[in-house]
Design an enzyme around this catalytic site. Structure first.
Site, PDB file in Angstrom:
ATOM      1  N   ARG A 205      33.278  27.678  57.596  1.00 13.94           N
ATOM      2  CA  ARG A 205      32.358  28.727  57.139  1.00 13.94           C
ATOM      3  C   ARG A 205      30.936  28.180  56.997  1.00 13.94           C
ATOM      4  O   ARG A 205      30.742  26.981  56.836  1.00 13.94           O
ATOM      5  CB  ARG A 205      32.879  29.243  55.781  1.00 13.94           C
ATOM      6  CG  ARG A 205      31.944  30.116  55.033  1.00 13.94           C
ATOM      7  CD  ARG A 205      32.523  30.535  53.701  1.00 13.94           C
ATOM      8  NE  ARG A 205      31.443  30.650  52.731  1.00 13.94           N
ATOM      9  CZ  ARG A 205      31.596  30.995  51.475  1.00 13.94           C
ATOM     10  NH1 ARG A 205      32.803  31.266  50.991  1.00 13.94           N
ATOM     11  NH2 ARG A 205      30.564  31.070  50.661  1.00 13.94           N
TER      12      ARG A 205
ATOM     13  N   GLU B  71      36.816  22.858  43.539  1.00 10.69           N
ATOM     14  CA  GLU B  71      37.278  22.093  44.695  1.00 10.69           C
ATOM     15  C   GLU B  71      37.171  20.607  44.409  1.00 10.69           C
ATOM     16  O   GLU B  71      37.972  19.812  44.895  1.00 10.69           O
ATOM     17  CB  GLU B  71      36.461  22.440  45.929  1.00 10.69           C
ATOM     18  CG  GLU B  71      36.747  23.800  46.493  1.00 10.69           C
ATOM     19  CD  GLU B  71      35.914  24.898  45.862  1.00 10.69           C
ATOM     20  OE1 GLU B  71      35.243  24.618  44.835  1.00 10.69           O
ATOM     21  OE2 GLU B  71      35.942  26.028  46.366  1.00 10.69           O
TER      22      GLU B  71
ATOM     23  N   THR C 159      36.430  32.051  49.963  1.00 10.04           N
ATOM     24  CA  THR C 159      36.549  32.822  51.197  1.00 10.04           C
ATOM     25  C   THR C 159      36.086  31.940  52.351  1.00 10.04           C
ATOM     26  O   THR C 159      35.104  31.226  52.191  1.00 10.04           O
ATOM     27  CB  THR C 159      35.627  34.055  51.110  1.00 10.04           C
ATOM     28  OG1 THR C 159      35.910  34.727  49.880  1.00 10.04           O
ATOM     29  CG2 THR C 159      35.814  34.984  52.280  1.00 10.04           C
TER      30      THR C 159
ATOM     31  N   ASN D   5      35.569  38.250  42.655  1.00  6.35           N
ATOM     32  CA  ASN D   5      34.860  38.320  43.936  1.00  6.35           C
ATOM     33  C   ASN D   5      35.698  37.847  45.107  1.00  6.35           C
ATOM     34  O   ASN D   5      35.571  38.353  46.208  1.00  6.35           O
ATOM     35  CB  ASN D   5      33.586  37.481  43.843  1.00  6.35           C
ATOM     36  CG  ASN D   5      32.720  37.656  45.049  1.00  6.35           C
ATOM     37  OD1 ASN D   5      32.564  38.764  45.547  1.00  6.35           O
ATOM     38  ND2 ASN D   5      32.178  36.568  45.552  1.00  6.35           N
TER      39      ASN D   5
HETATM   40  C1  LIG Z   1      32.126  25.666  45.230  1.00  5.35           C
HETATM   41  C2  LIG Z   1      32.587  27.040  45.462  1.00  5.35           C
HETATM   42  N1  LIG Z   1      33.885  27.298  45.384  1.00  5.35           N
HETATM   43  C3  LIG Z   1      34.340  28.539  45.573  1.00  5.35           C
HETATM   44  C4  LIG Z   1      33.474  29.533  45.850  1.00  5.35           C
HETATM   45  C5  LIG Z   1      33.987  30.912  46.136  1.00  5.35           C
HETATM   46  N2  LIG Z   1      33.738  31.839  45.069  1.00  5.35           N
HETATM   47  C6  LIG Z   1      32.654  32.601  45.071  1.00  5.35           C
HETATM   48  S1  LIG Z   1      32.617  33.641  43.792  1.00  5.35           S
HETATM   49  C7  LIG Z   1      34.107  33.109  43.249  1.00  5.35           C
HETATM   50  C8  LIG Z   1      34.795  33.741  42.095  1.00  5.35           C
HETATM   51  C9  LIG Z   1      33.889  34.161  41.025  1.00  5.35           C
HETATM   52  O1  LIG Z   1      34.653  34.509  39.946  1.00  5.35           O
HETATM   53  P1  LIG Z   1      34.006  34.767  38.538  1.00  5.35           P
HETATM   54  O2  LIG Z   1      33.107  33.645  38.192  1.00  5.35           O
HETATM   55  O3  LIG Z   1      35.077  35.078  37.582  1.00  5.35           O
HETATM   56  O4  LIG Z   1      33.071  36.025  38.804  1.00  5.35           O
HETATM   57  P2  LIG Z   1      33.517  37.507  39.230  1.00  5.35           P
HETATM   58  O5  LIG Z   1      33.585  37.532  40.697  1.00  5.35           O
HETATM   59  O6  LIG Z   1      34.802  37.787  38.569  1.00  5.35           O
HETATM   60  O7  LIG Z   1      32.387  38.335  38.743  1.00  5.35           O
HETATM   61  C10 LIG Z   1      34.588  32.107  44.038  1.00  5.35           C
HETATM   62  C11 LIG Z   1      35.862  31.439  43.825  1.00  5.35           C
HETATM   63  C12 LIG Z   1      32.121  29.225  45.940  1.00  5.35           C
HETATM   64  N3  LIG Z   1      31.214  30.134  46.224  1.00  5.35           N
HETATM   65  N4  LIG Z   1      31.714  27.990  45.734  1.00  5.35           N
END
Ligand SMILES: Cc1ncc(C[n+]2csc(CCOP(=O)(O)OP(=O)(O)O)c2C)c(N)n1
Ligand code: SF4
Ligand code: SF4
Ligand code: SF4
Length: 1834
Positions: free
Chosen positions: A125, A75, A42, A1086
């Site tokens: 961000r 990333e 995000t 999320n």
């Molecule tokens: C380095 C980094 N990349 C991307 C994100 C954005 N991000 C935060 S939570 C998330 C997804 C989490 O997915 P999951 O581990 O399956 O947990 P869920 O939300 O399904 O409980 C992402 C992509 C981040 N915080 N840090």
């Protein structure tokens, strides 16, 4: 590349579109690239989502290809892949933000170093520091400014689109990679109407020649080169410097691109944008970047400020100082530089530093420059703030200018912040209060469709005519759903809207509130946005009230007077409508967004109404035509009704009285909601200072000092704040209602509740009576002897329940004991009773947490999270806290679980009311969580090792000290520390509890903050090694006393993708005793549902919108290959398996990982959404979609198969599962051609995987194939006990393979086999879920089983239930019917037995082994020697013994009180052969008292005859006797005691020895012959019959075994108390307990024997003391106004006497008393008419009392029993069938059955009619089912 000829081309009018910044960038970049490498974060994810979606729809880029979109695992991965693509000649791009961008850094250096042209698009961000913020600022982009990329900032949505093109042009011409950034959210998510760059224009603009050159430079074997070499100091520097030329030219390329772009599109941009709206010359310049440029610009323009100008920085890198300084007019003397980032400790922020250096360089160093920070984490930057900056810069004296400064907050600590003036309206306001820009604000409720509706409205209005300028911006609550939403919309047909900030106070012409709860007192100030004469629309049920006066009154009651007053003062047009009922009326229940949108068009006047209606109708047709004409018509009819029917939209005539309403009191809202819960001053302050303003959306106003005062520095949050929110997150308006009469107290509903909003309470009768609404506080008697005297209640928190239905689904009863009801029903009593119950004492410690039921009596330490209703993640976390909460640390990967679990200021993790302990939780990042958790673990392990050393040293030091030199406190502490050393590694609360006991001694001995004396010099203490210093160090490491359970938790995105490397690393080492919980939603929930490697093939999710083609990664099996990792795959509906896995994982000494299936709102479960969470979980398992298994390396040690497959038979088709979720159905809808293939693939995958798992589960016994096993072990288990028993049996039996759930086998599998069933009975006689199908098939089978089919059944149940072991009996009956041979009488394990079901189980097992002709398992009985040593004390001392025995009886395990006997009287004559007695006991002991409730039983601890003890000891050994004193650390005794006292009071020396005792004794026997005798069960049988052998006899018989004293004390059982029903009623005989006791005797060949207790009781006399404790009777006592029938025989009269005496008491007190019939039976009237006088007196005196007595041995020819009298008389019919009376039966086990027959006869009036009898039988059973018939039998 554009040529000059482009200039000549006429510029065509562009296509205009209402889009947001992300879409704008995606649209440009899709067409200009070959590949895009993506990873969600995000607010940049939508760029990736858009391009992925277009690619799935085969949208073409400029080369006529689909863009190749590749999602990476992180990333870092995306950056690496991008680098690879670029060196391979691709036009490639990527999108990211924040932490993601940081992970790009190493590759950014590489890409820049290698001069590879690309543009990285960033929605800029904040970075995670003290907290995570998903919101916008420039922290991320500013941090990569040293990487060598050109950096271009976009100021608006239009620019984001244009700059995406311009940077692409410039990167190819310059070869320097570019980073293009827009403001996260503010630009990336703002909807604006923009001009699109067409494909044709792009073709003109792109530098094709340079693109071609780039392609030719690519790595290729056709012209091989090498890249990325290692260089030595001699050449490295020159090589670095060799690219200078490109950097020197890059600004020229960028400027050229700007010019070319202008020529083609007409839009003109400059590297530094200068604006000034005054007429003279500016003195002040404001320098800024991003969307703030537009804010400053619009403000200066609107205020026509003469003093200030703006320079917007578009080209941040390369920084061109010359160009920049030239942009500053000569007149400027002062400069304010605004940075949207904070670099702690730096001299200034990045832009400020660049500005200062440029001025110095360019000779204008004398200018005054002030740097300021604004807008961090999307803090709104407004015109008011711009004016504050200008005012600051215009201060007369430069010394008075605040620098550096912050703007937008109140910093009252370092005082950097600027004071702000009045709000500034940048739009023109006309005389009639109208404006050239319409501004609107909409308040919505998450997922109510308000935001979606507004997006639609923007499009409609934006497309209405060319010139219409539109803007939309949306805000959301941090909660995952059901939070508030706010939409800020602006429209103007006259001016271009450039206002990237929220609609400001008193500026909106239209405000709509779509949720009436927001206008209530203490909620939101929804009308503050309204301007004078604006329009306010409220969706409220009040609008449905027919009477206008009533409506007005209701409104006044509903709406905060403060709001009403504002409405009146602002002269507002106020409209109301009941959208929900209107929608329902038109058959569109729940769809209020459509109505509210229509209302907006009707009231706002933003478009001519007719045109708006036509456009809306067109939109309806477009959006709903696929649903059919009927739906379209419904919507159109509804639209017509809203816009034209006066019935629905009502204008409220605002009464003048509203002007003078006094504002509501200032009491904080949480007080109104939950005042009783305020725990401490710290929490109260936090709520006042922080939480309250934040929840009322006034967080912007909280000054910095408040955060410091609340100790939040460094991002620390206090625990347990979510419980104060009470935010009613329940759009359904339904909550569960409990029907206690069908509830079996299984607690399964509690287990699954995602929000901890439903709980079981164990309460006392007094507590119920003291409830705010006692009548509505329904209770039933709590099942289980551990809940003696307590009631059970299920209560729901109406303001926390989300209405998700999970609890109802989970209830196994039929009919269910929970049903959804309107929240309004009994709202007040429900709410108040909940608040009350929540405050009652925790009673979880009364029971075990190791069972499903018991675990749910533990207060959850994670409650009321912000997760979506029905979230599948939260129940797992909740359970973790129930099991390990007081000793657990959680490292939580970023994801939903950090948002629902850690959104400031709401913290669902809380602490125990009792101990103040609770889970410690922290989040580091998304990618590093495993490492973060490991860091915690290793650090704590190390600290703990130090503590252990210190404790050992300290104990050693004390040990060396002569006794006399130790203080009493030191002695006590020493002994506790020794205890702790012994239990320290036990994975339970034990080490903590030992520590709790130590605390007072630390307080007494530690001269520091632990409580006593002056704090010592720390460094001195660290140098010393004496005992004081050691103690000090121990105290400093006291946090390490508990055995910490380290959990590392996160989602599948973390575990499968970004964190996998770290996860793998921590799992790879056996020494890492950490537990991992992966809540697997099979997507990145999320960030909105993007694909992870857990996403299964065939699912359509974001980043896989064309359907994922690759099958799901099998993470469980990957970790199984390590062999030392505990692995489990679990699903929430199988509660027993989940619990078992959690417990095993914690217990396993080594790493563990549990992968938990977590249904998520984004799976799109149809049609009920997560209302079907439990069914969904079950379906997933039954169809094989989600396998259940456990791999437990501990089993390898026992030579067992470590892999246990918990789900076996596939009962459902996986394709049917896929039909239930839109993530799969969407594929079918959108891509039917591939859906079939992928679904087929899924089907074959599932079967393939199950076959594979079955193989893993096979084979470790002697037979070759499981099918060859001669014995099949089957179970039906509800809570897991029967399954455990069956598994243990199958393990032990050499003829069986393993145990299967009955439903997992076919009947044909058991035909001809030997089957051992272990079957639990649940509820009212029901078969457990996993045996139902098998039983059904068994019942419908007619064909007999083949010869050789043999079986035996073990039933598990609770004999206090009418349908005791019914399920087991049913299976037995049916097997017999089908010709199978019964090998053994059914065994029964009775939970209500003193020793639990184990007793029945063991005696059954004793028969099973010979019946199967297999040897019983060779168990070496485990003996833990008692810690005992001979004391130096020569002789026993009565005081010492007394003290130690008090320790024993007062210990937590016993909790007894010593009370005196008041009288002990025989009821029959001296010479009669039976001895009934009344024994009266005082409730008051020496320093403690007993209290009891009606129907309770008294447990008495018998003691042995001291003479017999002495005789035994003398006969047994010469080493010690009864006078020998020992020092003991066991049985709760911590000190010295004589063996005489111990053997007399603690050890059951004269009980019957068990086989287990004999086995233990045999381990000390050296003679094999003797051993053989000891282990032969027939020895005990015979000895028992002949001599009534006791433990003492056995010890003497096998004297040679003679275990050493520590072992001897361990193997002799302790004396158990015996329970006696109390015959007195507590309220009738205060302070006295009366027992009715039959002195029991039994015979062996050698003569009469007394039971231990009876022997003691018959000899006690008045004044003797007994050790006693109270136990709840198993029957729920009657209220005086309840009709009662009691039937009792012998001493079974006791509880009936108690009930009767209570009725008498009530009658005497003038209370209403219902009829009471007593049926009493005994042998002989003359001798055994117990309480005759009293009973007959009552009968005479009270007409409500009827006495029926039966004496069976008076007339040998005509035996009369109580049941005969019951059958004969009418009382049962009148009181039990015709009235809802209570029946109590008390006597021996043979009584209930004939009583039931008697009831049927009474009910049917002895009818022969079958129907009558059947009806009577049903009525009788009904009584049992609804708890109106209760029995106590023995
Ligand atoms: C380095 C980094 N990349 C991307 C994100 C954005 N991000 C935060 S939570 C998330 C997804 C989490 O997915 P999951 O581990 O399956 O947990 P869920 O939300 O399904 O409980 C992402 C992509 C981040 N915080 N840090
Ligand atoms: S409806 Fe959902 S939130 Fe409410 S109590 Fe039941 S499970 Fe919990
Ligand atoms: S029977 Fe139903 S309502 Fe009662 S505890 Fe079990 S699941 Fe809950
Ligand atoms: S995991 Fe799914 S259901 Fe749970 S909070 Fe996240 S989005 Fe909502």
């Amino acid at each position: 590349m554009a040529t000059d000829s482009a200039k000549a081309d006429a510029i065509k009018p562009p296509e205009m579109k209402c889009v947001d910044g992300n879409w704008a960038v995606a649209h440009a970049t899709y067409r200009m690239n070959d590949c895009a490498y993506i990873f969600p974060i995000t607010p940049s994810s939508p760029m990736g989502e858009e391009v992925d979606d277009w690619a799935a729809h085969h949208k073409k880029n400029l080369w006529g290809q689909d863009l190749r979109v590749i999602e990476m695992q992180s990333e870092g991965g995306a950056a690496g892949a991008l680098h690879g693509a670029l060196v391979s000649g691709s036009c490639a791009t990527t999108y990211t933000a924040s932490q993601g961008l940081l992970l790009y850094i190493p590759n950014l250096y590489k890409i820049a170093g290698e001069l590879l042209p690309t543009v990285i698009h960033v929605a800029s961000r904040a970075l995670a520091g003290e907290a995570l913020s998903i919101y916008g600022d420039h922290s991320d982009t500013m941090l990569v400014r040293g990487c060598g990329l050109a950096m271009i900032s976009s100021f608006s949505v239009q620019e984001a689109h244009d700059m995406a093109v311009i940077t692409q042009m410039a990167t190819f011409t310059s070869r320097v990679p570019f980073l293009h950034f827009m403001d996260g959210f503010r630009t990336s998510h703002e909807i604006n109407k923009i001009a699109l760059v067409s494909d044709e224009q792009l073709r003109k603009l792109l530098p094709w020649k340079q693109i071609e050159e780039h392609r030719q430079r690519a790595l290729s074997p056709m012209h091989p080169t090498q890249r990325g070499t290692a260089q030595a100091p001699d050449v490295f520097m020159q090589m670095v410097e060799s690219s200078n030329q490109h950097y020197q030219d890059v600004d020229k390329h960028f400027i050229k691109a700007l010019e070319d772009f202008k020529n083609v599109t007409g839009r003109d941009y400059k590297p530094f944008e200068y604006q000034y709206y005054g007429t003279s010359a500016p003195r002040v310049a404001i320098i800024t970047m991003g969307s703030s440029v537009a804010v400053v610009n619009s403000t200066l323009k609107a205020t026509k400020n003469e003093q200030a100008c703006l320079i917007g920085v578009r080209m941040f890198r390369p920084w061109n100082a010359d160009m920049f300084v030239k942009a500053i007019p000569e007149s400027v003397q002062r400069i304010a530089v605004l940075d949207r980032t904070r670099e702690g400790g730096a001299q200034g922020e990045p832009l400020y530093l660049d500005v200062c250096t440029s001025l110095m360089q360019q000779g204008r160093g004398s200018l005054f420059v002030a740097g300021g920070r604004y807008g961090l984490g999307s803090k709104d930057f407004t015109p008011r703030m711009v004016m504050a900056v200008v005012q600051n810069m215009l201060r007369k004296n430069t010394n008075d200018i605040q620098r550096p400064f912050t703007v937008g907050i109140t910093d009252d600590v370092t005082n950097l912040s600027l004071t702000m003036g009045r709000h500034v309206n940048i739009f023109e306001t006309k005389a009639d209060d109208s404006s050239n820009v319409t501004q609107c604000v909409f308040w919505g409720f998450g997922s109510d469709g308000t935001v979606g509706g507004n997006k639609e409205a923007i499009k409609i209005i934006g497309n209405y005519h060319e010139k219409m300028s539109v803007q939309g911006y949306f805000e959301y609550d941090a909660k995952k759903s059901s939070g508030w939403t706010m939409s800020h919309l602006r429209f103007s047909p006259e001016v271009k809207i450039e206002a990237p900030f929220r609609v400001e106070e008193s500026q909106a012409g239209y405000v709509a509130c779509h949720n009436e709860s927001y206008v209530q007192k203490n909620k939101f100030d929804v009308v503050k946005f309204l301007k004078r004469r604006g329009t306010f629309f409220l969706n409220t049920t009040v609008a449905s009230l027919p009477d206008p006066e009533e409506r007005l009154k209701a409104l006044e009651a509903l709406v905060d007077p403060k709001l009403l007053r504002q409405l009146a003062l602002k002269n507002v047009q106020f409209y109301i409508m009941d959208a929900a009922s209107l929608a329902a009326r038109f058959g569109l229940a729940g769809r209020i967004n459509m109505i509210c949108m229509c209302a907006f068009f009707r009231l706002s006047g933003v478009l001519p109404l007719d045109d708006a209606v036509a456009l809306l109708k067109a939109a309806i047709k477009k959006n709903y035509s696929y649903k059919g004409d009927a739906v379209v018509k419904q919507n159109i009819d509804l639209l017509d009704a809203v816009v034209s029917d006066p019935k629905y939209m009502l204008q409220v005539e605002i009464p003048a009285s509203w002007r003078s309403l006094t504002p509501s009191d200032k009491e904080p809202s949480y007080k109104k909601r939950h005042i009783t819960l305020m725990e401490d001053e710290k929490t109260r302050k936090f709520l006042d200072d922080i939480s309250e303003p934040v929840t009322r959306l006034n967080g912007d106003d909280i000054p910095v000092s408040k955060f410091l005062e609340n100790n939040l520095l460094g991002g620390v949050m206090i625990p347990g704040t979510s419980k104060y929110e009470k935010r009613n997150p329940n759009p359904s308006g339904l909550i569960p209602e409990w029907d206690q009469s069908s509830c079996t107290q299984c607690n399964q509903c509690i287990f699954v509740c995602p929000h901890a909003a439903i709980r079981p309470f164990v309460v006392t009768k007094e507590e119920v009576a003291a409830a705010p609404f006692p009548k509505e506080f329904e209770v039933v008697k709590a099942i289980g002897s551990e809940f003696a005297g307590k009631k059970y209640a299920i209560r729901v928190s109406p303001l926390d329940c989300t209405g998700c239905n999970a609890c109802v689904e989970a209830c196994p009863e039929n009919p269910k004991a929970l049903k959804m009801e309107s929240i309004d029903k009994d709202f007040e009593s429900n709410k108040k009773n909940w608040d009350y119950a929540y405050e009652l004492p925790d009673r979880g410690d009364l029971t075990t947490k190791l069972t499903v039921r018991g675990s749910q009596f533990q207060t959850p330490l994670m409650e009321f999270s912000g997760a979506c209703a029905g979230c599948g993640e939260t129940p797992y976390f909740k359970l973790l806290t129930q099991l390990f909460g007081e000793r657990m640390v959680i490292a939580n990967a970023t994801g939903c679980s950090t948002i629902w679990g850690g959104s400031f200021p709401s913290n669902p993790y809380t602490m125990s009311k009792k101990t103040g302990r609770g889970p410690a939780w922290a989040n580091s990042l998304f990618e590093d969580n495993a490492e973060f958790g490991l860091g915690m673990f290793t650090a704590m392990k190390h600290r703990r090792a130090r503590l252990v050393d210190l404790v050992q040293d300290y104990v050693h030091k004390l040990d060396l000290l002569p006794e006399g030199e130790k203080s009493e406190d030191e002695k006590s502490l020493e002994s506790l520390l020794v205890d702790w050393l012994e239990v320290k590694d036990e994975k339970s609360d034990k080490p903590t509890l030992v520590y709790d006991k130590m605390k007072p001694y630390f307080k007494a001995l530690c001269p520091d903050d632990s409580g006593r004396g002056e704090s010592k010099d720390e460094s001195d203490m660290m140098c010393r090694q004496d005992k004081d210093a050691l103690l000090h160090k121990i105290w400093s490491d006291r946090d390490m006393f508990p055995k910490i359970s380290q959990w590392i938790t996160g989602g599948d995105g973390w575990a499968y993708d970004i964190g996998f490397g770290g996860l793998d690393h921590i799992q790879a080492f056996e020494a890492n005793d950490v537990n991992v919980l992966v809540v697997d939603t099979e997507m990145y929930s999320n960030t909105g549902g993007q694909a992870s490697k857990s996403t299964p093939a065939g699912a359509t999710v974001k980043f896989a919108s064309g359907g994922k083609t690759q099958r799901k990664k099998n993470i469980g099996e990957i970790f199984m290959t390590y062999e030392h990792v505990y692995v489990a795959s679990v699903a929430i509906h199988n509660q027993a398996q989940v619990l078992q896995a959690f417990l095993e994982a914690d217990k396993h000494d080594g790493p563990s990982i549990i992968v938990a299936y977590a249904p998520c709102i984004q799976h799109g479960v149809r049609p009920q959404g997560l209302n079907d969470m439990i069914d969904e979980s079950k379906f997933a398992v039954d169809s094989g979609y989600w396998p259940l298994y456990r791999y437990n390396p501990e089993l390898i040690k026992d030579a067992k198969n470590p892999f246990v497959l918990d789900s076996k038979k596939l009962r459902k088709d996986v394709t049917a599962f896929l039909q239930r979720e839109s993530r799969f159905l969407n594929l079918k809808k959108n891509y039917p051609e591939i859906a079939g293939d992928l679904f087929a693939k899924m089907n074959s995958d599932v079967h393939h995987r199950m076959d594979h798992l079955r193989q893993l589960a096979e084979g470790y016994k002697d037979f070759d194939h499981p099918d060859d096993a001669a014995v099949k072990v089957l179970y039906a288990s509800e809570t897991g006990t029967a399954a455990r028993v069956a598994r243990d049996f199958a393990d032990a039996c050499t003829l069986s393979h393993n145990a299967d759930a009955m439903d997992d086998v076919e009947l044909s599998d058991i035909d001809g086999k030997t089957v051992v069933f272990v079957i639990a009975t649940c509820g009212q006689g029901a078969m457990p879920q996993n045996g139902k199908n098998f039983h059904k098939e068994l019942c419908s089978r007619t064909e007999p089983f083949g010869e050789g089919t043999r079986f035996m059944v073990m039933g598990l149940g609770d004999s206090s239930y009418f349908f005791y072991c019914k399920a087991a009996k049913d299976v037995e009956t049916q097997m017999l019917k089908l010709g199978a041979k019964k090998m053994l009488e059914m065994g029964c394990g009775d939970d209500s037995e003193e020793e639990g079901m184990e007793a029945g189980l063991h005696s059954w097992l004793d028969q099973v082994w010979p019946a199967l002709e297999v040897p019983p398992p060779e168990e070496v009985p485990h003996i833990t020697p008692v810690k005992v040593a001979f004391s130096q004390r020569a002789v026993a001392n009565a005081d010492v013994d007394k003290h130690s025995l008090e320790q024993y009886f007062y210990s937590d395990a016993i909790k007894a009180v010593s009370v005196p006997i008041l009288s002990n009287k025989k009821m029959c004559s001296e010479d009669y052969n039976r001895d009934f007695r009344t024994i009266r006991i005082s409730c008051s002991g020496s320093n403690r008292t007993l209290s009891y409730q009606l129907g309770d039983a008294l447990e008495i601890f018998p003691s042995n005859d001291p003479t017999k003890v002495s005789d035994f000891l003398h006969a047994y050994t010469h080493d010690y006797d009864e006078r020998t004193v020992v020092s003991l650390h066991a049985f709760g005794i911590d000190g010295e005691i004589s063996l005489g006292a111990l053997f007399t009071n603690v050890l059951d020396l004269f009980c019957k020895p068990s086989m287990h005792f004999m086995q233990q004794l045999a381990t000390f026997e050296t003679s094999e012959d003797e051993k053989k005798i000891m282990l032969d069960p027939s020895f005990l049988k015979t000895a028992s019959k002949e001599t009534g052998i006791t433990v003492a006899d056995a010890l003497l018989r096998f004297r040679k075994a003679c275990p050493p004293l520590p072992a001897l004390l361990s193997i002799i059982p302790t004396i158990k108390p015996r329970a006696y029903s109390i015959a007195s009623a507590p309220q009738a005989s205060t302070n006295v307990i009366e027992l009715l006791v039959l002195i029991d005797t039994w015979w062996c060949d050698e003569g009469l024997r007394y039971g231990l207790n009876c022997d003691m009781l018959r000899q006690t006399v008045e004044g003797d003391h007994l050790w006693c404790r109270m136990k709840a009777g198993s029957m729920d006592p009657p209220e005086p106004d309840q009709p009662v029938i009691c039937a009792g025989i012998g001493s079974g009269l006791a509880p009936h006497m108690a009930f009767l005496r209570d009725h008498v008491r009530a009658a005497e007190a003038g209370e209403e008393v219902a009829p009471f019939s007593l049926y009493f039976g005994n042998r002989k009237r003359a001798e055994e008419y117990l309480y005759q006088t009293e009973l007959e007196e009552y009968e005479k005196k009270y007409e409500w009392f009827k006495l029926h007595s039966a004496f069976s041995r008076d007339d040998p020819n005509k035996k009369v029993y109580v049941q005969d009298l019951v059958a004969k008389t009418d009382d049962a019919r009148l009181l039990l069938r015709d009235r809802p009376g209570m029946l109590y039966i008390c006597g021996n086990r043979n009584l209930p059955k004939p009583m039931q027959d008697a009831l049927v006869q009474s009910f049917s009036k002895h009818s022969d009619d079958k129907e009558e009898i059947a009806k009577a039988t049903t009525d009788m059973e009904d009584m049992y089912i609804h708890g109106r018939a209760q029995q106590e039998v023995w």
